[in-house]
Design a protein around this motif. Structure first.
Motif: not given
Length: 290
Positions: A154, A157, A178-179
């Motif tokens: 993750t 991001h 998707h940040r």
């Protein structure tokens, strides 16, 4: 025996000041007390106001002795506090719209009733909003029960702003959308640890939306429509904060602030009927790009 708590009046409260904190709550007296205790320990932002709007099924959460004590502590430290009830319930967006209408401050912090702010968090957010000049800044909330659950996939991001944030139109399905993957669990905490920031240092990073602790330039939030879209939603919805932030991002830009001083209490939600995503309704009504 706890004496009766003065709720205050909207007329006395709605005065021009630097900052108001807006807290919607329902059936969470313990969590509200913790949230208010975090505010009572803040320094560096003198005289900020606090509005608590309650939609509990029984007596209001602020009537609980622990929460009432924190209300009194805030007032003792020079912070105006307005206690209200907003019934019948008309959904999350209407509740936030009502709270916003109680404030005449330059900036408003939309703070959920299950978030504890560490000392210094509020001052850092205000500094960031002033220096960045955008529509909002926010602290994504840490879930400390996930502190040992590192999710390096993750971390990609996370992207910092090299200068002041610029307006962005964020759409579902895009890389920018998707940040938000950086915010669940304790992902942001792990990113922060890797940066090894010096004391007092902070960074602004790109976001799609932030939940739980968001500081808006009030005029820019109102200019973007605020939460007025509540009238177009059924009562059973979620994502009203996302809808408002997407509108502000498009007009004025926004950023996350790291390190985050916001910690999620990880209590069960009191919003169990979530039939509609507010942001889906709002985006579907927005004119398409040409």
């Amino acid at each position: 025996m706890t004496r009766p708590l003065d709720p205050g009046t909207p007329e006395r409260f709605r005065q021009h000041r630097r900052l108001d904190v807006l807290i919607p709550t329902r059936n969470r007296p313990a969590e509200l007390a913790v949230t208010l205790s975090g505010l009572a320990a803040q320094e560096g932002v003198p005289g900020f106001g606090v509005v608590v709007s309650d939609q509990s099924d029984g007596e209001p959460a602020y009537a609980h002795p622990a929460a009432a004590t924190m209300v009194r502590a805030l007032r003792h430290r020079g912070h105006p506090v307005l206690l209200t009830r907003r019934l019948p319930r008309r959904g999350l967006a209407e509740h936030r719209s009502y709270l916003l209408a109680q404030s005449a401050a330059d900036a408003v912090l939309c703070l959920d009733d299950d978030v504890w702010l560490e000392p210094g968090a509020l001052s850092r957010l205000v500094t960031a909003l002033d220096e960045l000049g955008c529509g909002f800044v926010g602290n994504a909330v840490h879930g400390l029960s996930y502190a040992d659950d590192v999710r390096p996939e993750t971390h990609r991001h996370y992207e910092e702003w090299a200068g002041p944030p610029v307006p962005e139109r964020i759409q579902p399905g895009t890389p920018e959308w998707h940040r938000a993957s950086i915010h669940p669990a304790a992902n942001l905490l792990h990113v922060t640890e890797k940066l090894n920031l010096a004391a007092g240092e902070w960074r602004a990073y790109k976001i799609s939306w932030i939940g739980g602790c968001v500081l808006y330039d009030r005029a820019k939030l109102v200019d973007s429509g605020g939460f007025d879209f509540w009238e177009r939603l059924p009562e059973q919805h979620q994502g009203e904060d996302v809808a408002a932030q997407l509108a502000v991002l498009e007009r004025h830009g926004g950023a996350g602030v790291l390190p985050s001083g916001a910690y999620h209490l990880e209590s069960p939600t009191t919003v169990t009927e979530r039939d509609v995503e507010a942001w889906e309704v709002v985006l579907s009504e927005s004119p398409a790009e040409v």
